[in-house]
Design an enzyme around this catalytic site. Structure first.
Site, PDB file in Angstrom:
ATOM      1  N   VAL A  77     105.861 -50.362 -51.232  1.00 21.70           N
ATOM      2  CA  VAL A  77     106.165 -49.455 -50.200  1.00 21.70           C
ATOM      3  C   VAL A  77     106.389 -50.551 -49.015  1.00 21.70           C
ATOM      4  O   VAL A  77     107.682 -50.603 -48.585  1.00 21.70           O
ATOM      5  CB  VAL A  77     105.196 -48.568 -49.891  1.00 21.70           C
ATOM      6  N   CYS A  78     105.578 -50.878 -48.250  1.00 22.56           N
ATOM      7  CA  CYS A  78     105.727 -51.804 -47.251  1.00 22.56           C
ATOM      8  C   CYS A  78     106.456 -53.154 -47.113  1.00 22.56           C
ATOM      9  O   CYS A  78     106.714 -53.578 -46.347  1.00 22.56           O
ATOM     10  CB  CYS A  78     104.368 -51.806 -46.517  1.00 22.56           C
TER      11      CYS A  78
END
Length: 196
Positions: free
Chosen positions: A100-101
């Protein structure tokens, strides 16, 4: 360095968190040793995810940390502006979670023309598969995977570079596992210094 925070660490299962913290510290110290402009970013630090790892804060005690609400750091104009202000088209990225990040800003930075390197062992995902699939996706898009040690040694390049030699050896001894132990052994047994 993106979202190296307790809440993210609790769910990271692709890598041992003790090892990730060691690698993050080695990465941060390497960047500082070579005066690499470093952007630190967190997500919802005060309300959900907690503060940035103390290992990072110790290396960059006075640096402003950009706290965001978005999962994708590249969606935050403060992050993009900080990267642009660094004036370099090469990015080295590490963070939690890989899927995700890390993957989201890496794909956006690649699209914006940056050459991006992802530090695989200073990042981690909620599962090994999640981390690996995110890495595969970034590699297919043009990112280059590296490790924190590879990063440090590529910056050093030549053992004759005395300006950073002692600090690199110190980082390797503290965070380099068996390699660091080997340096200690050579120094203790033979008074040896690599490259000297």
């Amino acid at each position: 360095m993106i979202d190296h925070q307790p809440q993210m660490a609790f769910a990271t299962k692709s890598h041992d968190m003790t090892l990730v913290r060691n690698n993050v510290a080695g990465l941060a110290k390497s960047a500082k040793t070579f005066n690499v402009p470093t952007v630190l970013s967190t997500v919802s630090a005060d309300t959900f995810s907690g503060q940035i790892f103390p290992e990072i804060k110790e290396v960059f005690p006075d640096q402003k940390i950009i706290d965001r609400t978005s999962m994708n750091a590249w969606d935050d104009q403060n992050v993009v502006k900080a990267v642009e202000n660094a004036g370099n088209k090469k990015l080295v990225v590490a963070g939690l979670w890989t899927e995700v990040c890390v993957v989201m800003p890496v794909l956006d930075a690649l699209e914006d023309g940056y050459e991006v390197y992802v530090v695989t062992d200073a990042s981690g995902g909620v599962t090994t598969e999640a981390h690996e699939m995110a890495m595969d996706r970034m590699i297919q898009a043009g990112a280059t995977p590296i490790t924190w040690m590879q990063y440090m040694l590529e910056l050093q390049r030549d053992w004759a570079n005395q300006e950073t030699y002692d600090e690199v050896m110190s980082i390797a001894k503290e965070h380099g596992g068996a390699y660091g132990l080997g340096i200690e052994y050579a120094e203790d047994m033979f008074g040896a210094k690599e490259g000297k």
